[in-house]
Motif scaffolding. Structure first.
Motif, short mmCIF file in Angstrom:
data_model
loop_
_atom_site.label_atom_id
_atom_site.label_comp_id
_atom_site.label_asym_id
_atom_site.label_seq_id
_atom_site.Cartn_x
_atom_site.Cartn_y
_atom_site.Cartn_z
N THR A 75 0.82 -1.22 0.00
CA THR A 75 0.00 0.00 0.00
C THR A 75 0.85 1.26 0.00
O THR A 75 0.44 2.28 -0.56
N GLY A 76 2.02 1.21 0.60
CA GLY A 76 2.91 2.38 0.58
C GLY A 76 3.40 2.70 -0.82
O GLY A 76 3.58 3.86 -1.19
N ARG A 78 1.64 1.99 -3.56
CA ARG A 78 0.47 2.57 -4.23
C ARG A 78 0.34 4.05 -3.88
O ARG A 78 0.05 4.89 -4.74
N GLU A 79 0.56 4.39 -2.61
CA GLU A 79 0.46 5.80 -2.20
C GLU A 79 1.52 6.66 -2.88
O GLU A 79 1.25 7.79 -3.26
N ILE A 80 2.72 6.13 -3.06
CA ILE A 80 3.79 6.89 -3.71
C ILE A 80 3.58 6.97 -5.21
O ILE A 80 3.73 8.03 -5.81
N GLY A 82 0.75 6.37 -6.94
CA GLY A 82 -0.55 6.88 -7.36
C GLY A 82 -1.40 5.88 -8.11
O GLY A 82 -2.44 6.24 -8.66
N GLU A 84 -2.23 1.24 -8.48
CA GLU A 84 -2.03 -0.12 -7.96
C GLU A 84 -1.19 -0.93 -8.96
O GLU A 84 -1.49 -0.95 -10.15
N SER A 171 3.27 12.89 2.60
CA SER A 171 1.86 12.64 2.33
C SER A 171 1.71 11.67 1.17
O SER A 171 2.63 11.44 0.41
N ALA A 172 0.53 11.12 1.04
CA ALA A 172 0.25 10.18 -0.04
C ALA A 172 -0.08 10.94 -1.32
O ALA A 172 -0.53 12.08 -1.28
N LYS A 174 -2.41 11.71 -4.23
CA LYS A 174 -3.84 11.60 -4.47
C LYS A 174 -4.14 12.34 -5.77
O LYS A 174 -3.70 13.45 -5.99
#
Length: 191
Positions: A75-76, A78-80, A82, A84, A171-172, A174
């Motif tokens: 998940t980290g 994916r957050e970086i 943007g 999957e 921050s992620a 988005k």
């Protein structure tokens, strides 16, 4: 039975910027020492990697096609990134020079049984920029085939580049997509 393979023994403090990368590589190195060579997928104990799991990926080189498939992407990541990566082929995620460069690194890890650390610069659709450290290590399937790459992707928090209106550090991502990967912002290191 797998043949023991010599592995480089560099001090992780001299290779990595991210403590996540250092911890990840130290875990893999302990497994490699116990196994006497490249660890098996079955050697990985997720319970021992809990703080690192969001940053870990596993890629398999598909035997029949030679394509790289993301079996797992935390998940980290994916957050970086943007998006999957899990259950996607590399060539669905990257194109052009980025695809060629990353594929070559994956092939080197598998072909030579070496680890590769690189620093990548990610430029997002809103023109913001982030540096990440990516570690790619060889991993064998339970039958001994070296077709898996165990990797880790983490932010480098000490980035001195100005923030051009992008997300605050930490921050992620988005509503942004990576539009370019500057490979080897710093020299790549095989170990």
């Amino acid at each position: 039975m797998l043949r023991a393979q010599p592995l480089a023994q560099e001090d992780p403090e001299t290779i990595f910027f991210s403590p996540i990368s250092r911890d990840f590589c130290a875990y893999w190195w302990r497994l490699a020492q116990q196994r006497g060579g490249i660890p098996l997928r079955d050697d990985i104990d997720p319970a021992r990697l809990l703080p690192l799991l969001p940053h870990i990926f596993i890629v398999e080189k598909i035997k029949d096609t030679g394509r790289f498939f993301f079996r797992l992407s935390g998940t980290g990541i994916r957050e970086i990134m943007g998006s999957e990566n899990t259950n996607h082929f590399l060539d669905e995620l990257l194109h052009g020079e980025d695809l060629v460069t990353v594929s070559a690194m994956f092939d080197q890890v598998l072909g030579e049984g070496v680890g590769i650390r690189s620093i990548e610069g990610l430029t997002y659709s809103d023109r913001s920029y982030l540096r990440v450290e990516i570690v790619r290590l060889p991993l064998c399937k339970s039958n001994g085939d070296r077709r898996l790459i165990l990797g880790c992707l983490s932010r480098i928090e000490d980035d001195n580049r100005p923030d051009f209106g992008g997300a605050p550090r930490g921050s992620a991502v988005k509503d942004r997509q990576v539009i370019h990967i500057a490979n080897d912002v710093l020299p790549r290191k095989a170990f």
